[in-house]
Design an enzyme around this catalytic site. Sequence first.
Site, PDB file in Angstrom:
ATOM      1  N   LYS A 239       0.863  -1.194   0.000  1.00  0.00           N
ATOM      2  CA  LYS A 239       0.000   0.000   0.000  1.00  0.00           C
ATOM      3  C   LYS A 239       0.892   1.235   0.000  1.00  0.00           C
ATOM      4  O   LYS A 239       1.827   1.340   0.811  1.00  0.00           O
ATOM      5  CB  LYS A 239      -0.890   0.010   1.245  1.00  0.00           C
ATOM      6  CG  LYS A 239      -2.079   0.954   1.149  1.00  0.00           C
ATOM      7  CD  LYS A 239      -3.153   0.396   0.235  1.00  0.00           C
ATOM      8  CE  LYS A 239      -4.496   1.114   0.416  1.00  0.00           C
ATOM      9  NZ  LYS A 239      -5.534   0.550  -0.484  1.00  0.00           N
TER      10      LYS A 239
ATOM     11  N   THR B  27      -4.360  -4.963   0.896  1.00  0.00           N
ATOM     12  CA  THR B  27      -3.666  -3.679   1.084  1.00  0.00           C
ATOM     13  C   THR B  27      -4.477  -2.742   1.976  1.00  0.00           C
ATOM     14  O   THR B  27      -3.913  -1.879   2.651  1.00  0.00           O
ATOM     15  CB  THR B  27      -3.367  -3.007  -0.262  1.00  0.00           C
ATOM     16  OG1 THR B  27      -4.586  -2.652  -0.924  1.00  0.00           O
ATOM     17  CG2 THR B  27      -2.532  -3.921  -1.141  1.00  0.00           C
TER      18      THR B  27
ATOM     19  N   ARG C  86      32.481  31.569  -9.646  1.00  0.00           N
ATOM     20  CA  ARG C  86      31.119  31.302 -10.104  1.00  0.00           C
ATOM     21  C   ARG C  86      30.227  31.077  -8.896  1.00  0.00           C
ATOM     22  O   ARG C  86      30.700  30.828  -7.782  1.00  0.00           O
ATOM     23  CB  ARG C  86      31.068  30.081 -11.016  1.00  0.00           C
ATOM     24  CG  ARG C  86      31.412  28.768 -10.312  1.00  0.00           C
ATOM     25  CD  ARG C  86      31.180  27.556 -11.188  1.00  0.00           C
ATOM     26  NE  ARG C  86      31.460  26.308 -10.457  1.00  0.00           N
ATOM     27  CZ  ARG C  86      31.189  25.087 -10.927  1.00  0.00           C
ATOM     28  NH1 ARG C  86      30.651  24.945 -12.125  1.00  0.00           N
ATOM     29  NH2 ARG C  86      31.456  23.998 -10.200  1.00  0.00           N
TER      30      ARG C  86
ATOM     31  N   GLN D 278      31.935  17.639  -7.404  1.00  0.00           N
ATOM     32  CA  GLN D 278      32.412  16.314  -7.015  1.00  0.00           C
ATOM     33  C   GLN D 278      33.236  16.373  -5.732  1.00  0.00           C
ATOM     34  O   GLN D 278      33.043  15.566  -4.816  1.00  0.00           O
ATOM     35  CB  GLN D 278      33.256  15.708  -8.149  1.00  0.00           C
ATOM     36  CG  GLN D 278      32.456  15.199  -9.330  1.00  0.00           C
ATOM     37  CD  GLN D 278      32.149  16.273 -10.360  1.00  0.00           C
ATOM     38  OE1 GLN D 278      32.227  17.470 -10.089  1.00  0.00           O
ATOM     39  NE2 GLN D 278      31.781  15.835 -11.563  1.00  0.00           N
TER      40      GLN D 278
ATOM     41  N   HIS E  91      22.369  25.762 -12.319  1.00  0.00           N
ATOM     42  CA  HIS E  91      23.209  26.800 -12.905  1.00  0.00           C
ATOM     43  C   HIS E  91      22.642  28.210 -12.721  1.00  0.00           C
ATOM     44  O   HIS E  91      21.428  28.427 -12.777  1.00  0.00           O
ATOM     45  CB  HIS E  91      23.402  26.532 -14.402  1.00  0.00           C
ATOM     46  CG  HIS E  91      24.002  25.190 -14.679  1.00  0.00           C
ATOM     47  ND1 HIS E  91      25.254  24.843 -14.253  1.00  0.00           N
ATOM     48  CD2 HIS E  91      23.509  24.097 -15.334  1.00  0.00           C
ATOM     49  CE1 HIS E  91      25.528  23.603 -14.643  1.00  0.00           C
ATOM     50  NE2 HIS E  91      24.471  23.130 -15.291  1.00  0.00           N
TER      51      HIS E  91
END
Length: 306
Positions: free
Chosen positions: A13, A60, A179, A235, A263
């Site tokens: 469920k 269920t 940035r 990373q 971005h």
Amino acid sequence: MADGFKIEQNHGKSRVRVARVWRRVAGSGDVIVEWNVGVSLFSDCLPAYTSADNSAIVATDSMKNTVYAKAKECTEVTSMESFAVLLGRHFASYYPQVTAAVINIVEKPWERVAVDGQPHSHGFKVGSEKHTTEVRVEKYGTLSVTSGIEGLALLKTTQSGFEGFVRDHFTLLPETRERMVATEVTAAWRYPFAHVSDIPAEPFCFTQRYLEVKKVLADTFFGSPLEGVYSPSVQNTLYLMAKAVLNRFPDIASVKLRMPNLHFLPVNLSSKDNPNMVKFADDVYMPTDEPHGTIEATVSRTMSRM
């Protein structure tokens, strides 16, 4: 096997929404949680598929009702991980044909409000990121517990760059040491508990650990309040965040992070009559999340599994 075919099956469920209020909790007032619960049972009910024999199927609707009944039984404030273990143990032990139960829960982030600097005894507002868990309990108590975060939005306006990446005839992206960097973290960490008996006798505060992990992830992303910390890539930042969690919490076996690179593109606008309509000076950006980079990794202790 059935009729020469291999069948792997489970049923359950989904999207069972339950709210539980504990009244007048000492030191805090009322406490509320709202959970979206999913139940999935692995059971010996193959004849339902092959012979239209439903005699081994747990309905269920019964699963849904069990969620509410077990919530009622929680007379003290309960973390959703503990509630998931409670549900899993019930389904795996109560029904002889059930070999394992998997419980998934997402918590709606109700946060206590403050009025004139005072925490309100019964007032709440919805926050942003969500607390998640997945618990698997097998027939004889084998256990796995994973907690997580969805939608942890983080942004820095500086102290980020990207250089030294592969360049070929498809590459247009310029290298930069300046940035903005933004992401929406999805995190999952696995606890080392391998059996229901491994959970500490003293109540283990999963909710407190969730808050602590979230703080470590954010603090590592941002760095110190004034200087911050430079990010040479998403990373590298992802790895440092996961490593910080494992170094801080020995009761966490592994951490999986997914961090899309959302971005903020520099805006330069010009026309024949106005060549400097908008000349970018680290100030005007176009936010976009489509398309976006996708970075994910799992960092584990040796001999750990995620």
